[in-house]
Design a protein around this motif. Structure first.
Motif, PDB file in Angstrom:
ATOM      1  N   PRO A 217       0.392 -12.708   7.571  1.00  0.00           N
ATOM      2  CA  PRO A 217      -0.745 -13.370   6.936  1.00  0.00           C
ATOM      3  C   PRO A 217      -0.272 -14.563   6.100  1.00  0.00           C
ATOM      4  N   SER A 218      -1.170 -15.514   5.851  1.00  0.00           N
ATOM      5  CA  SER A 218      -0.852 -16.595   4.918  1.00  0.00           C
ATOM      6  C   SER A 218      -0.517 -15.945   3.579  1.00  0.00           C
ATOM      7  N   ARG A 219       0.422 -16.559   2.860  1.00  0.00           N
ATOM      8  CA  ARG A 219       0.866 -15.962   1.588  1.00  0.00           C
ATOM      9  C   ARG A 219      -0.280 -15.645   0.640  1.00  0.00           C
ATOM     10  N   ASN A 220      -1.278 -16.539   0.600  1.00  0.00           N
ATOM     11  CA  ASN A 220      -2.373 -16.358  -0.356  1.00  0.00           C
ATOM     12  C   ASN A 220      -3.550 -15.579   0.210  1.00  0.00           C
ATOM     13  N   ALA A 221      -3.430 -15.092   1.445  1.00  0.00           N
ATOM     14  CA  ALA A 221      -4.552 -14.358   2.047  1.00  0.00           C
ATOM     15  C   ALA A 221      -4.801 -13.065   1.275  1.00  0.00           C
ATOM     16  N   SER A 222      -6.065 -12.671   1.215  1.00  0.00           N
ATOM     17  CA  SER A 222      -6.399 -11.419   0.525  1.00  0.00           C
ATOM     18  C   SER A 222      -6.080 -10.229   1.425  1.00  0.00           C
ATOM     19  N   MET A 223      -5.544  -9.163   0.832  1.00  0.00           N
ATOM     20  CA  MET A 223      -5.274  -7.960   1.607  1.00  0.00           C
ATOM     21  C   MET A 223      -6.409  -6.945   1.466  1.00  0.00           C
ATOM     22  N   LYS A 224      -7.563  -7.415   1.015  1.00  0.00           N
ATOM     23  CA  LYS A 224      -8.736  -6.546   0.852  1.00  0.00           C
ATOM     24  C   LYS A 224      -9.104  -5.931   2.205  1.00  0.00           C
ATOM     25  N   ARG A 225      -9.384  -4.641   2.168  1.00  0.00           N
ATOM     26  CA  ARG A 225      -9.819  -3.951   3.372  1.00  0.00           C
ATOM     27  C   ARG A 225     -11.146  -4.536   3.848  1.00  0.00           C
ATOM     28  N   LEU A 226     -11.257  -4.785   5.138  1.00  0.00           N
ATOM     29  CA  LEU A 226     -12.481  -5.398   5.655  1.00  0.00           C
ATOM     30  C   LEU A 226     -13.389  -4.356   6.283  1.00  0.00           C
ATOM     31  N   LEU A 227     -12.806  -3.217   6.618  1.00  0.00           N
ATOM     32  CA  LEU A 227     -13.601  -2.131   7.200  1.00  0.00           C
ATOM     33  C   LEU A 227     -13.254  -0.874   6.427  1.00  0.00           C
ATOM     34  N   ASN A 228     -14.260  -0.132   6.045  1.00  0.00           N
ATOM     35  CA  ASN A 228     -13.968   1.125   5.352  1.00  0.00           C
ATOM     36  C   ASN A 228     -14.177   2.272   6.305  1.00  0.00           C
ATOM     37  N   THR A 229     -13.107   2.943   6.613  1.00  0.00           N
ATOM     38  CA  THR A 229     -13.172   4.025   7.586  1.00  0.00           C
ATOM     39  C   THR A 229     -12.602   5.282   6.958  1.00  0.00           C
ATOM     40  N   HIS A 230     -12.826   6.408   7.621  1.00  0.00           N
ATOM     41  CA  HIS A 230     -12.255   7.638   7.077  1.00  0.00           C
ATOM     42  C   HIS A 230     -10.740   7.632   7.219  1.00  0.00           C
ATOM     43  N   GLU A 231     -10.238   6.753   8.105  1.00  0.00           N
ATOM     44  CA  GLU A 231      -8.782   6.682   8.308  1.00  0.00           C
ATOM     45  C   GLU A 231      -8.106   5.833   7.246  1.00  0.00           C
ATOM     46  N   ALA A 232      -8.919   5.106   6.456  1.00  0.00           N
ATOM     47  CA  ALA A 232      -8.333   4.135   5.529  1.00  0.00           C
ATOM     48  C   ALA A 232      -7.281   4.797   4.660  1.00  0.00           C
ATOM     49  N   SER A 233      -6.120   4.195   4.663  1.00  0.00           N
ATOM     50  CA  SER A 233      -5.042   4.756   3.850  1.00  0.00           C
ATOM     51  C   SER A 233      -4.546   3.667   2.918  1.00  0.00           C
ATOM     52  N   GLY A 234      -3.633   4.025   2.062  1.00  0.00           N
ATOM     53  CA  GLY A 234      -3.076   3.014   1.166  1.00  0.00           C
ATOM     54  C   GLY A 234      -3.871   2.947  -0.116  1.00  0.00           C
ATOM     55  N   ASP A 235      -3.326   2.183  -1.020  1.00  0.00           N
ATOM     56  CA  ASP A 235      -3.829   2.108  -2.375  1.00  0.00           C
ATOM     57  C   ASP A 235      -5.054   1.201  -2.448  1.00  0.00           C
ATOM     58  N   LYS A 236      -6.130   1.693  -3.065  1.00  0.00           N
ATOM     59  CA  LYS A 236      -7.332   0.869  -3.227  1.00  0.00           C
ATOM     60  C   LYS A 236      -7.010  -0.369  -4.067  1.00  0.00           C
ATOM     61  N   GLY A 237      -6.034  -0.218  -4.996  1.00  0.00           N
ATOM     62  CA  GLY A 237      -5.635  -1.341  -5.840  1.00  0.00           C
ATOM     63  C   GLY A 237      -5.080  -2.506  -5.020  1.00  0.00           C
ATOM     64  N   ASP A 238      -4.615  -2.223  -3.803  1.00  0.00           N
ATOM     65  CA  ASP A 238      -4.074  -3.293  -2.952  1.00  0.00           C
ATOM     66  C   ASP A 238      -5.149  -4.294  -2.563  1.00  0.00           C
ATOM     67  N   ASP A 239      -6.424  -3.909  -2.707  1.00  0.00           N
ATOM     68  CA  ASP A 239      -7.529  -4.827  -2.386  1.00  0.00           C
ATOM     69  C   ASP A 239      -7.413  -6.141  -3.148  1.00  0.00           C
ATOM     70  N   ASN A 240      -6.806  -6.081  -4.330  1.00  0.00           N
ATOM     71  CA  ASN A 240      -6.743  -7.292  -5.160  1.00  0.00           C
ATOM     72  C   ASN A 240      -5.466  -8.099  -4.948  1.00  0.00           C
ATOM     73  N   LEU A 241      -4.612  -7.652  -4.044  1.00  0.00           N
ATOM     74  CA  LEU A 241      -3.333  -8.350  -3.864  1.00  0.00           C
ATOM     75  C   LEU A 241      -3.437  -9.454  -2.818  1.00  0.00           C
ATOM     76  N   THR A 242      -2.610 -10.485  -3.001  1.00  0.00           N
ATOM     77  CA  THR A 242      -2.443 -11.462  -1.924  1.00  0.00           C
ATOM     78  C   THR A 242      -1.421 -10.876  -0.950  1.00  0.00           C
ATOM     79  N   ALA A 243      -1.363 -11.473   0.241  1.00  0.00           N
ATOM     80  CA  ALA A 243      -0.420 -10.964   1.251  1.00  0.00           C
ATOM     81  C   ALA A 243       1.005 -10.990   0.712  1.00  0.00           C
ATOM     82  N   TRP A 244       1.327 -12.059  -0.005  1.00  0.00           N
ATOM     83  CA  TRP A 244       2.688 -12.203  -0.543  1.00  0.00           C
ATOM     84  C   TRP A 244       3.001 -11.073  -1.512  1.00  0.00           C
TER      85      TRP A 244
END
Ligand SMILES: O=C(O)CCC(=O)C(=O)O
Ligand SMILES: [Fe+2]
Length: 268
Positions: A217-244
């Motif tokens: 991803p571009s360094r500044n791209a948002s890593m916000k989840r775009l689809l919320n599924t029951h499989e969604a894993s990982g930290d919800k806090g990552d939604d606010n991180l850039t790809a970098w």
């Protein structure tokens, strides 16, 4: 890969500061803590596109910059098509993934040239490149010799029968999903665990060369989840991180879990 040692040393990577440049044989470990069996050269897309200064390159690469840049541009086109098709299939706006990985914005995207050494000794058929998932969005892999294996979903990497051969087909690229796609799609697109081992039969007697275009991803791209599924894993806090930030966080978590880098479930 056949350059003299002094040229290789001049262009060697500087881990963890920089993964660009030449990666010597045995710099990482396999699952049995033995040295790997591959060399590689990582060439940053940013330098080729003029988004960042061009890294220092040995003569055979520097002299073929137009060819290399043209190859990378073809890869960008293929990745863009795949991104559009995938977004449409997921009922997302068609530019969802393309807008998060523009080739002219700063990113960790690299063209990686790899050589996995032949294994003439039947008694020493070690893994060449330890099992891992790719960090980024989509990987396009060109190779002519076997040796790449994919782990069947849900199976353990330690179970030898769980590995399937990815046989190279003439005129075809191997397409791999990376972790960023898994993150954005809440696990609907799944980054596959893979490794390089020795090819079956007499193919193990020849060196395996591959060219991997690893889109990130571009360094500044948002890593916000775009689809919320029951499989969604990982930290919800990552939604606010850039790809970098997300990539740095993952690399740090990995290093902490595993002080000797890339000895287990590496991400590259
Ligand atoms: O050389 C190959 O076939 C695979 C390379 C790979 O998985 C990688 O560079 O991430
Ligand atoms: Fe990979």
């Amino acid at each position: 890969m056949n350059l003299p040692d002094n040229i290789k040393e001049q262009h060697q990577n500087d881990i963890p500061r920089s993964f660009l440049g030449f990666k010597p044989l045995g710099q990482t470990k396999t699952e049995n803590d033995e040295p790997d069996r591959y060399e590689a050269f990582n060439l940053a897309q940013d330098g080729l596109m003029g988004t960042a200064p061009l890294q220092s390159l040995p003569p055979p690469l520097y002299n073929h910059l137009p060819l290399i840049t043209s190859y990378v541009k073809h890869c960008q086109e293929i990745v863009a098509i795949l991104n559009i098709v995938l977004a449409k299939q997921l009922n997302l706006p068609e530019d969802t993934f393309t807008s998060l990985q523009s080739p002219t914005k700063l990113s960790g995207t690299v063209l990686r040239l790899l050589k996995s050494y032949a294994g003439p000794e039947a008694a020493d058929l070690r893994t060449s490149l330890i099992h891992h998932t790719d960090f980024g969005t989509i990987t396009l892999l060109a190779n002519t010799v076997g040796g790449l294996q994919i782990l069947r979903r849900g199976e353990s990497p330690l179970d030898e029968s769980a590995w399937a051969w990815a046989r190279p087909q003439p005129g075809c690229l191997i397409v791999n999903m990376g972790d960023a796609m898994t993150r954005w799609t809440g696990g609907i697109l799944h980054s596959s665990m893979h490794r390089v081992t020795h090819a079956p039969g007499s193919q193990r007697l020849v060196d395996k060369y591959s060219i991997a275009y690893l889109a990130r991803p571009s360094r500044n791209a948002s890593m916000k989840r775009l689809l919320n599924t029951h499989e969604a894993s990982g930290d919800k806090g990552d939604d606010n991180l850039t790809a970098w930030e997300w990539e740095v966080k993952k690399a740090m978590l990995m290093a902490r879990a595993n002080p000797s880098p890339q000895t287990k479930d590496a991400k590259v």
